[in-house]
Design a protein around this motif. Sequence first.
Motif, PDB file in Angstrom:
ATOM      1  N   HIS A 104       0.833  -1.044  -0.016  1.00 56.68           N
ATOM      2  CA  HIS A 104      -0.114  -0.037   0.107  1.00 56.68           C
ATOM      3  C   HIS A 104       0.896   1.274  -0.036  1.00 56.68           C
ATOM      4  N   GLN A 163       2.041   5.057  -0.947  1.00 54.91           N
ATOM      5  CA  GLN A 163       1.314   6.445  -0.948  1.00 54.91           C
ATOM      6  C   GLN A 163       1.972   7.397  -2.118  1.00 54.91           C
ATOM      7  N   GLU A 186      -2.770  -0.829   7.418  1.00 54.54           N
ATOM      8  CA  GLU A 186      -3.917  -0.039   7.965  1.00 54.54           C
ATOM      9  C   GLU A 186      -3.638   1.474   8.171  1.00 54.54           C
ATOM     10  N   ARG A 215      -3.589   3.135   4.811  1.00 56.31           N
ATOM     11  CA  ARG A 215      -4.944   3.031   4.451  1.00 56.31           C
ATOM     12  C   ARG A 215      -5.822   4.284   4.821  1.00 56.31           C
ATOM     13  N   SER A 216      -5.600   4.235   6.216  1.00 56.25           N
ATOM     14  CA  SER A 216      -6.316   5.356   7.140  1.00 56.25           C
ATOM     15  C   SER A 216      -6.057   6.831   6.697  1.00 56.25           C
ATOM     16  N   GLU A 238      -4.737   7.536   3.694  1.00 57.54           N
ATOM     17  CA  GLU A 238      -5.319   7.812   2.273  1.00 57.54           C
ATOM     18  C   GLU A 238      -6.833   8.279   2.353  1.00 57.54           C
ATOM     19  N   HIS A 239      -7.645   7.345   3.082  1.00 62.45           N
ATOM     20  CA  HIS A 239      -9.064   7.783   3.412  1.00 62.45           C
ATOM     21  C   HIS A 239      -9.258   9.077   3.799  1.00 62.45           C
ATOM     22  N   LEU A 261      -8.759  11.515   1.126  1.00 66.42           N
ATOM     23  CA  LEU A 261      -9.924  11.724   0.105  1.00 66.42           C
ATOM     24  C   LEU A 261     -11.201  12.252   0.814  1.00 66.42           C
ATOM     25  N   ASP A 262     -11.287  12.414   2.133  1.00 71.70           N
ATOM     26  CA  ASP A 262     -12.519  12.957   2.399  1.00 71.70           C
ATOM     27  C   ASP A 262     -12.889  14.215   1.790  1.00 71.70           C
TER      28      ASP A 262
END
Length: 174
Positions: free
Chosen positions: A90, A92, A152, A155-156, A158-159, A162-163
Amino acid sequence: MEKTPAGSSVGVEDPYAFVERCDHLTDGGRCRYALEHDRHDPAFARKRRADEFACPVVTDAGPDWGWADCPHFRARNRSRECVRCGLDEHRQAHSDERPLLEEHHLSYADDEHTSHEITVFLCRWCHAKIHESWARIDDDASPDTEALAAREGRRSHEHAELDFSSAAERRDDG
């Protein structure tokens, strides 16, 4: 067990057991090396050209060849998951963080036993275990909790990037 030039373990007895295909093999069973790099080994290229560039390992163009018999064989795994525990990469964009996966050599191109480069991807946790001889690549393993937490966390992050918030929501925040 195979060793690196520095003497540490590569984690396998037979590197060829982890090979799916040669990097020079086309989908049509042809040898791309003989076609594109004919000046590096003209005799090899002439033999392949006579057989319409057919790879003798996957076709009936030659004697019973295996990957180890081909002088220009190379297999660098392109899968982006650890071959030992299955942790997926994962990455970035625009991040200098250390990658979760690292390329691991099962065989070296300048090794005295073989002239082939064979690599796979290992998560950095499995990679350390292999080189320190605590583990083998073919062990039945699950990702370390630290590895899962690192993935994780990415991933957090990245999320969170994207908010979406509307201009009205941002105005109310200020």
